[in-house]
Motif scaffolding. Structure first.
Motif, short mmCIF file in Angstrom:
data_model
loop_
_atom_site.label_atom_id
_atom_site.label_comp_id
_atom_site.label_asym_id
_atom_site.label_seq_id
_atom_site.Cartn_x
_atom_site.Cartn_y
_atom_site.Cartn_z
N LEU A 136 67.17 -86.64 1.57
CA LEU A 136 65.96 -85.92 1.20
C LEU A 136 66.29 -85.02 0.02
N ALA A 137 65.43 -85.00 -0.98
CA ALA A 137 65.73 -84.33 -2.25
C ALA A 137 64.72 -83.22 -2.52
N LYS A 138 65.25 -82.06 -2.86
CA LYS A 138 64.42 -80.90 -3.16
C LYS A 138 64.63 -80.47 -4.61
N ILE A 139 63.57 -79.98 -5.22
CA ILE A 139 63.68 -79.38 -6.55
C ILE A 139 62.96 -78.05 -6.54
N THR A 140 63.44 -77.11 -7.34
CA THR A 140 62.92 -75.75 -7.31
C THR A 140 62.24 -75.38 -8.62
N LEU A 141 61.25 -74.51 -8.50
CA LEU A 141 60.52 -73.98 -9.64
C LEU A 141 60.38 -72.47 -9.49
N PRO A 142 60.45 -71.71 -10.58
CA PRO A 142 60.12 -70.29 -10.48
C PRO A 142 58.65 -70.14 -10.13
N GLY A 143 58.35 -69.20 -9.24
CA GLY A 143 56.97 -69.00 -8.83
C GLY A 143 56.16 -68.22 -9.84
N PRO A 144 54.83 -68.33 -9.79
CA PRO A 144 53.98 -67.69 -10.80
C PRO A 144 54.04 -66.17 -10.77
N PHE A 145 54.14 -65.57 -9.59
CA PHE A 145 54.21 -64.10 -9.54
C PHE A 145 55.50 -63.60 -10.16
N THR A 146 56.62 -64.23 -9.81
CA THR A 146 57.91 -63.83 -10.36
C THR A 146 57.95 -64.01 -11.87
N MET A 147 57.44 -65.13 -12.38
CA MET A 147 57.43 -65.32 -13.83
C MET A 147 56.60 -64.24 -14.53
N SER A 148 55.51 -63.83 -13.91
CA SER A 148 54.69 -62.80 -14.53
C SER A 148 55.42 -61.46 -14.61
N ARG A 149 56.34 -61.23 -13.66
CA ARG A 149 57.09 -59.98 -13.65
C ARG A 149 58.32 -60.03 -14.56
N GLN A 150 58.60 -61.18 -15.11
CA GLN A 150 59.75 -61.35 -16.00
C GLN A 150 59.31 -61.64 -17.42
N ALA A 151 58.13 -61.20 -17.76
CA ALA A 151 57.60 -61.42 -19.11
C ALA A 151 56.88 -60.16 -19.57
N VAL A 152 56.80 -59.99 -20.89
CA VAL A 152 56.03 -58.89 -21.48
C VAL A 152 54.65 -59.43 -21.85
N ASN A 153 53.61 -58.91 -21.22
CA ASN A 153 52.25 -59.37 -21.47
C ASN A 153 51.68 -58.68 -22.70
N ASP A 177 60.99 -84.84 -2.33
CA ASP A 177 60.59 -84.74 -0.92
C ASP A 177 60.18 -83.31 -0.57
N VAL A 178 60.79 -82.35 -1.30
CA VAL A 178 60.53 -80.92 -1.08
C VAL A 178 60.41 -80.24 -2.43
N ILE A 179 59.40 -79.39 -2.59
CA ILE A 179 59.23 -78.59 -3.80
C ILE A 179 59.22 -77.13 -3.39
N GLN A 180 60.10 -76.35 -4.01
CA GLN A 180 60.28 -74.94 -3.64
C GLN A 180 59.91 -74.02 -4.80
N LEU A 181 59.13 -72.99 -4.51
CA LEU A 181 58.84 -71.93 -5.47
C LEU A 181 59.77 -70.76 -5.18
N ASP A 182 60.48 -70.30 -6.20
CA ASP A 182 61.33 -69.12 -6.07
C ASP A 182 60.50 -67.88 -6.42
N GLU A 183 60.33 -66.99 -5.45
CA GLU A 183 59.49 -65.80 -5.65
C GLU A 183 60.20 -64.53 -5.19
N PRO A 184 61.39 -64.24 -5.73
CA PRO A 184 62.10 -63.04 -5.29
C PRO A 184 61.40 -61.73 -5.64
N TRP A 185 60.50 -61.77 -6.64
CA TRP A 185 59.87 -60.52 -7.08
C TRP A 185 58.70 -60.09 -6.19
N LEU A 186 58.37 -60.88 -5.18
CA LEU A 186 57.29 -60.47 -4.28
C LEU A 186 57.61 -59.14 -3.59
N ARG A 187 58.88 -58.93 -3.30
CA ARG A 187 59.25 -57.70 -2.59
C ARG A 187 59.37 -56.51 -3.55
N GLN A 188 59.49 -56.79 -4.86
CA GLN A 188 59.65 -55.71 -5.83
C GLN A 188 58.35 -54.95 -6.09
#
Length: 329
Positions: free
Chosen positions: A122-139, A169-180
């Motif tokens: 079974l194969a997984k791939i990861t993507l940065p999540g939208p909330f975390t990307m928004s917190r790692q950019a200057v708007n 088979d699995v798609i993962q969003l990385d959202e570490p900034w949700l707790r920040q």
């Protein structure tokens, strides 16, 4: 391969070989933009990254991991495939948003196709999540920050749909900034995650953590400021860090009825866990969650570890899960 009870997995990254990256540069922090990391010149870099990916795949297979990734061999960090002051007070180069966010081309589709061709696991791939990307950019474009987050989510969704077609088979969003930023997370995160995962039929995961052990020094929090709210999102699994921070596993009840991808490997420990230690951490979790809802994993990505240590920890993970699986019959 069909999933089994207590299937083991990784969060995403695996150590990149010394011949591929300058690990001294890597150790300086988590990149948010492109950095001069690679030891192989551009004409041969893609081939070298493919070779490193094969090493990562085979290591995970040999260790006995059930749901593997490509080890993220082609990345400088989990987010920069897509200058402010960080919470630690350090200047950090990040992307500038100067116009509407749109997905203009595939980013990880070739990576997923390569992984699919080279394993029957079974194969997984990861993507940065939208909330975390928004917190790692200057708007510098959007008047409404939530509109920016939702545009990120739409772009992530377009990529995720192609990754599904490429064999994930699995798609993962990385959202570490949700707790920040829990206040903003409570306002928009579930809506953004649901938009990013809209229409996907494969297993979906949202990963939260307290940061790479090699980067976040000292004590980590013993609880999440934004966790129970994720029980309302459309992701089928929630991935949380538990081993290093010694998380109170009573919080697992807040995530019912989600499956829990639980960190049972402490990446700050310079020694590999024994299978018995891993088994004890899994048994502790089973006091709060049913066996068919538990997916044992490392706390976070393993890219900062020496490769030999990372392999030993994964082997302990697989063997410890097998011990508990045998006990459950």
């Amino acid at each position: 391969m069909a999933p089994r009870l207590l299937p083991t997995t990784v969060v995403g990254s695996y150590p990149q070989p010394e011949w591929l990256v300058d690990r001294t540069v890597l150790s300086k922090g988590v990149a948010r933009v492109r950095i001069d990391l690679w030891r192989v010149a551009e004409p041969w870099l893609e081939q070298a990254q493919d070779d490193a990916t094969l090493l990562a795949i085979r290591d995970m297979e040999r260790a006995g991991i059930d749901i593997i990734t490509d080890g993220e061999m082609r990345r400088e960090s989990y987010s920069n495939r897509f200058e402010v002051v960080s919470k630690a007070g350090l200047p950090t180069a990040v992307p500038r948003v100067v116009g509407p966010i749109r997905r203009t081309h595939a980013v990880e589709v070739r990576d997923m196709e390569f992984l699919r061709r080279n394993t029957d696991r079974l194969a997984k791939i990861t993507l940065p999540g939208p909330f975390t990307m928004s917190r790692q950019a200057v708007n510098e474009h959007y008047r409404d920050e939530d509109e920016m987050i939702m545009d990120y989510a739409a772009a992530v969704n377009a990529e995720a749909r192609e990754l599904e077609r490429a064999g994930a088979d699995v798609i993962q969003l990385d959202e570490p900034w949700l707790r920040q930023d829990p206040a903003a997370a409570k306002r928009i995160a579930v809506e953004a995650i649901d938009r990013a995962l809209d229409g996907l039929k494969v297993t979906t995961v949202v990963h939260l953590c307290f940061g790479y052990a090699a980067v976040v020094k000292g004590e980590k929090p013993v609880g999440y400021s934004f966790l129970g709210e994720l029980s309302a999102c459309s992701a089928k699994q929630i991935s949380i860090e538990a081993a290093q921070p010694k998380l109170d596993l009573g919080v697992l009840k807040d995530l019912s009825p989600k499956k829990i991808m639980l960190g049972v490997i402490d990446l700050a420990d310079p020694a590999a866990e024994t299978p018995a230690i891993v088994a004890s951490r899994i048994r502790a979790a089973l006091k709060h969650v049913e066996p068919d809802r538990l997916v044992p994993a490392p706390d976070c990505g393993m890219k900062y570890l020496p490769r030999e240590l990372a392999f030993a920890k994964l082997k302990a993970l697989a063997d410890g899960a097998a011990m508990v699986r045998a006990e459950l019959g």
